[in-house]
Each structure stands twice: as C-alpha cells, then as structure tokens.
Design an enzyme around this catalytic site. Structure first.
Site, mmCIF file in Angstrom:
data_model
loop_
_atom_site.group_PDB
_atom_site.id
_atom_site.type_symbol
_atom_site.label_atom_id
_atom_site.label_comp_id
_atom_site.label_asym_id
_atom_site.label_seq_id
_atom_site.Cartn_x
_atom_site.Cartn_y
_atom_site.Cartn_z
ATOM 1 N N SER A 119 0.506 -1.394 -0.225
ATOM 2 C CA SER A 119 -0.073 0.142 0.168
ATOM 3 C C SER A 119 1.119 0.907 -0.087
ATOM 4 C CB SER A 119 -0.889 -0.102 1.431
ATOM 5 O OG SER A 119 -0.650 0.052 2.667
ATOM 6 N N LYS A 120 0.802 2.750 -0.648
ATOM 7 C CA LYS A 120 1.037 3.336 -0.226
ATOM 8 C C LYS A 120 1.748 3.664 1.174
ATOM 9 C CE LYS A 120 -1.376 7.530 0.075
ATOM 10 N NZ LYS A 120 -0.424 8.765 0.687
ATOM 11 N N ARG A 121 0.803 2.728 2.324
ATOM 12 C CA ARG A 121 0.965 3.495 3.576
ATOM 13 C C ARG A 121 2.970 2.842 3.855
ATOM 14 N NH1 ARG A 121 -2.393 1.337 7.620
ATOM 15 N NH2 ARG A 121 -3.714 2.135 5.725
ATOM 16 N N GLY B 256 4.863 2.109 1.448
ATOM 17 C CA GLY B 256 5.677 3.142 0.627
ATOM 18 C C GLY B 256 6.268 4.186 1.679
ATOM 19 N N ASP B 257 5.233 5.291 2.608
ATOM 20 C CA ASP B 257 5.507 5.983 2.976
ATOM 21 C C ASP B 257 6.688 5.112 4.576
ATOM 22 O OD1 ASP B 257 4.270 7.422 1.390
ATOM 23 O OD2 ASP B 257 2.223 7.806 3.132
#
Ligand code: GLU
Length: 519
Positions: free
Chosen positions: A267-269, A271-272
């Site tokens: 998920s994008k999370r 990646g962060d």
C-alpha cells in the site's frame, strides 16, 4: 473467442487517484499480450462511480502510460472505432441491458432505503447467517419487485421512487471458468449477494458496465487484479444472461504485489513507512493538496521501471533479468505469470535502474539529464556559443559518471564539479595529510601545469608522478589531496580524466584556491 478473432485487451482504471505499481503492471501485461499477438490495447476509463471521481486523474493515467511507453491504440484521448471510451459517456446503453435482465427475470428492482439496508445488516443476523447480505436468503424480506405485489412495484416506479436494479443470484448453482493463470476456478452462486447492477442515479455499477463494455468493445482477453476474482461469478452470469457467453473474454487474474516485509497488498502507507514510492509518477491530490511521490521523479528510467515491473510475478524461465520492452514483447507469456503474490523489493528496483543507467548510451541519457543540469544553472548550447556548455561536453560528463548513478537525480551530485568549483572540501580527509611538504608539491604542480602547452590526462599523470618522486612523496597520498582539490571530496571518476576535462586553467586555479584554503 474463435482463433481467427483479433486479440483485443483493455486496461480499465477508475480515475480515482495516482497509478499504483500494481496498476502499471496490469497495463504492462495487457500491452505485452496485445503486441505479442498483434492485437489492440484499449484504455477505458471506468468513471461510473461519480462520488469517487477525482479531477485530473484521467490525464494523469494518460501521462503515466506515455512515460512508460505503453500507449494504448484506442482511448478517450485518441478515440477509436469502439468509443466512447469513458463509461460516463455510455450511460444510456447500460440501462437498456439492465432492463432486459429485469424482463427476463434475471434481475429485479429494489427500493430499499439506506436505513432499511442498515437494518438488514444489523438486525437480521442469526446464528446461521452471521453476516447478512442482500441474497437469496433475505431478498424476500426486503422491498423489491420480487417481494412486493406487482401493483405496488408499478406505483413506486410511476411515482418516481428511487430504485436500484439487482442481479438475482441463483441459490444453488456451481459455475466456473478457466483462468489463464489459475486454471479451473469454481463458485457457489448461493454464496454471492445480489449485487447492484444499476444505481439510483441511472449509472451502472462496475459489474454491469464491465460486461456490457467488454462485449461491445470486442475484448478477447481481460486481465485484472486478483481482488476482482470474487466478482467473477456475477460477471459469468451476466455474460450468460445477456446471451453473450460465446463472446466472453478469457480471463487472467493477476497476483497481488505484496509488501516487502510481511503479507498483504503493498500500500501507499508501506511506501511511506519504508521510504519508497508506490506510484508511477508524482500525484498531487487536488482536494487535499497532498503529494505522493512517484518513480519518475525519483529518477527512474521508464525502461527500468517497466523491466522491474515485468519481473514482479513473471520470468521467462531463464536467469535473465534485464529485458527491453521489445524483448518482453517477444518473450511474454501469461502461462509464466505466477499464481502467488510477488513481494516488492525496493533494493532490487534500484538495482534495475542502476543496471539500465550503466547499459544506456550516454547520448541517450542526454535528454533526461540535461534538464536536471539546466535546473542547477548549467546553460547548455550547441557547440560554439560562449559561456555555454556544449551538448558534447554534457554527454562526456554523463559517460564519465553514469556507472556511479543509481537514479537520474544522482547525476548532478556525481558531476557538479565539472561545471563549478567545489564550495566545500572534505577537511576530515585532508587534515591529517596536509603538511608543508605536500603544500610545496602542489605549488610546484600548479606552476608546472600553467606552463604546459599540451594538456591531457596521460601527460598530466606522467608529470604528476615525476614531480612526486622529485619531492620524495608517495603519489597515492597526493592523489587523494588532488582529488579533494578538484571535486571537494573523495569521490568521482578518474582523477586525471577530470583534470583533463576541466582544462589547464581551471585545474591550476582549483589547486591554488585549495592550497589557500587548506592553509
Ligand atoms: N475499474 C476496475 C479497476 O479500477 C477495473 C477492473 C477490470 O479490469 O475489470 O480496478
């Protein structure tokens, strides 16, 4: 699909935001399959959920495909014989098919209000049915054209009561299809709810629109993410109920791209949290203004991005990892896509980019690197312009440093010293080595360089070594100091190559300046 039929595939994103790695990989597999079989690749925008529509997302998708070099043959931007390619522009035709399904008893009107639906979910729970859904078990307790008398249904419709149209899932059938990756897949229809096909606003849901459009656009193969597998029974029945079974595309449900540490979809999370992008290109949310980073802006070459994505869940059966797009077209086969999810590995992604930068001709990198240099104030111009750096010179710099760059954005840090004097020196390295003897050597070197007529790397190296011997100092130690004088730190390509590139005036000037600073 008959064997004579032309292959037609589609990528069908909803314009709801940035394009995730998984989305681009779906594009890639579609593209490769189409090219491999001499077919067409269609981009269809699935924008029937107006509440999720995001301004600019469609153009963003188009730009991503362009950047990746995976451009569709037909799209809302390009047009084509099966348009329109935006579902919102095809609205009237979906209704027609929803009504046909109602007429044939395969679908029905449902008038339930949001409160009534909520009541069903919260109050109709039983031990046998702990997660009530709108299905064969409960539909007769709800307000729809199956449970209500015909007059009541007519009255509601004529009175303009809002309604949706739902598919009537049969209670006890086993249905299935052959997935190109997973083989035979079967479903019990009784376990699937009566999905909404047409919404109260007259827009179709994904389930109806995808079938109607894949049919009318003559799609022969549909590749989509694994998350759509549970919807397949609804689609199978729609193909059948609409009488189009013969034309149903072959399906492949692509495995998920998994987080590097643990299970579950990347998920994008993630990646962060782990410090890498999961979008193809920077995406700025128009509502929140939030910027999500992309691979392009991080300094990936589109070729390496595409190569890396192809290897997430596929290989050609050999050890080969570096593939051009043409190689991929020649080798790609859906049979070799793995069923299991592929773990994303950012270090591996960086490795791909580094390999691609090494392998790419310096000439070819010019167009990509020059704007990054221009942003730092390097004025490039065609040979002959005064005060400007020629294309040849920039290409030479690219050639000298590219082995050292993992990202395109590394080029400046690896080569700024070709264009400007260092502003800082690595004094931690210089300090212990700097003394009167070395100082005298560099003063002599500068004087020697200034009176040279020819100046090239080989000559400078010979002179440098001879002078070191004359001064009774080891050349190795002096070379480190010389490097810091020219570039500011202990890095960069061949030392004498850098000096030759700078020319004798600049080289002597940097020595003099450093001698003054080193004290
Ligand atoms: N609109 C769907 C999505 O955004 C497309 C799924 C499909 O390809 O059928 O994932």
């Amino acid at each position: 699909m008959s064997s004579a039929q032309k292959v037609r595939v589609r990528f069908a994103p909803s314009p709801t935001g940035g394009l995730h790695l998984g989305g681009v990989r779906t594009v890639l597999f579609n593209y490769l399959f189409a090219r491999r079989h001499g077919g067409d690749f269609v981009l269809r925008i699935e924008d029937t959920d107006q509440t999720r529509f995001v301004e600019g997302a469609e153009e963003y998708i188009q730009r991503c495909l362009e950047w990746c070099g995976l451009e569709p043959d037909e799209s809302p931007f390009k047009g084509g014989p099966y348009g329109p390619y935006r579902q919102s522009e095809r609205k009237p035709m979906y209704r027609e098919f929803a009504l046909l399904l109602v007429e044939s008893g395969k679908a029905y009107y449902a008038f339930d209000t949001p409160e009534e639906l909520e009541y069903m979910r919260s109050s109709l729970k039983t031990a046998e049915n702990p997660n009530p859904q709108y299905d064969h078990r409960l539909r007769m307790q709800m307000r729809n054209s199956l449970s209500l008398p015909q007059e009541e249904v007519d009255r509601l419709i004529q009175g303009g009561a809002p309604y949706v149209i739902r598919i009537r899932m049969p209670e006890g059938e086993t249905i299935g299809f052959r997935d190109m990756i997973r083989g035979e897949v079967t479903f019990q229809t009784g376990q699937v709810d009566d999905k909404v096909l047409l919404k109260a606003d007259g827009m179709p849901t994904y389930h109806l629109a995808v079938v109607v459009d894949d049919y009318h656009m003559k799609i022969t193969h549909a590749f989509r993410g694994e998350e759509w597998l549970p919807s397949a029974p609804v689609h199978l029945l729609l193909w059948k109920y609409l009488g189009w079974e013969e034309s149903m595309p072959q399906w492949a449900h692509l495995p998920l791209i998994l987080k590097p540490d643990g299970n579950g979809k990347l998920s994008k999370r993630d990646g962060d949290r782990l410090g890498f992008p999961v979008f193809a290109m920077d995406w700025k949310d128009p509502k929140t203004g939030e910027l999500t980073k992309g691979f392009k802006e991080l300094g990936f070459l589109p070729e390496s991005f595409v190569n890396m994505l192809a290897m997430l869940g596929w290989n050609d059966g050999t050890e080969q990892e570096i593939f051009t797009l043409d190689d991929l077209v020649a080798r790609f086969d859906m049979d070799r896509v793995h069923k299991g999810g592929a773990k994303f590995n950012f270090d591996k992604a960086k490795w791909f980019n580094h390999e691609w930068i090494k392998f790419y001709p310096a000439e070819g990198l010019y167009e990509l690197v020059e704007p990054l240099f221009a942003a730092k104030g390097v004025v490039s111009a065609s040979a002959g312009s005064r005060g400007a750096v020629t294309r040849e010179r920039i290409v030479d710099v690219i050639r000298l440093v590219k082995e050292r760059c993992t990202f395109l954005t590394d080029f400046w840090d690896q080569s700024y010293f070709f264009f400007e004097d260092p502003v800082e020196y690595d004094m931690v390295a210089v300090g212990p080595k700097w003394n009167e003897k070395n100082k005298a050597f560099f003063e002599a070197l500068s004087a020697d360089i200034k009176q040279l007529v020819d100046f090239d790397a080989a000559l400078l190296e010979t002179n440098f070594k001879a002078l070191a011997t004359a001064h009774g100092i080891k050349a190795g130690e002096l070379q480190m100091l010389f490097r810091v004088m020219l570039v500011g730190g202990k890095f960069g390509p061949s030392l004498f190559g850098i000096a030759a590139f700078l020319g004798k005036e600049k080289t002597a000037h940097r020595i003099d300046k450093a001698v003054a600073v080193f004290g």
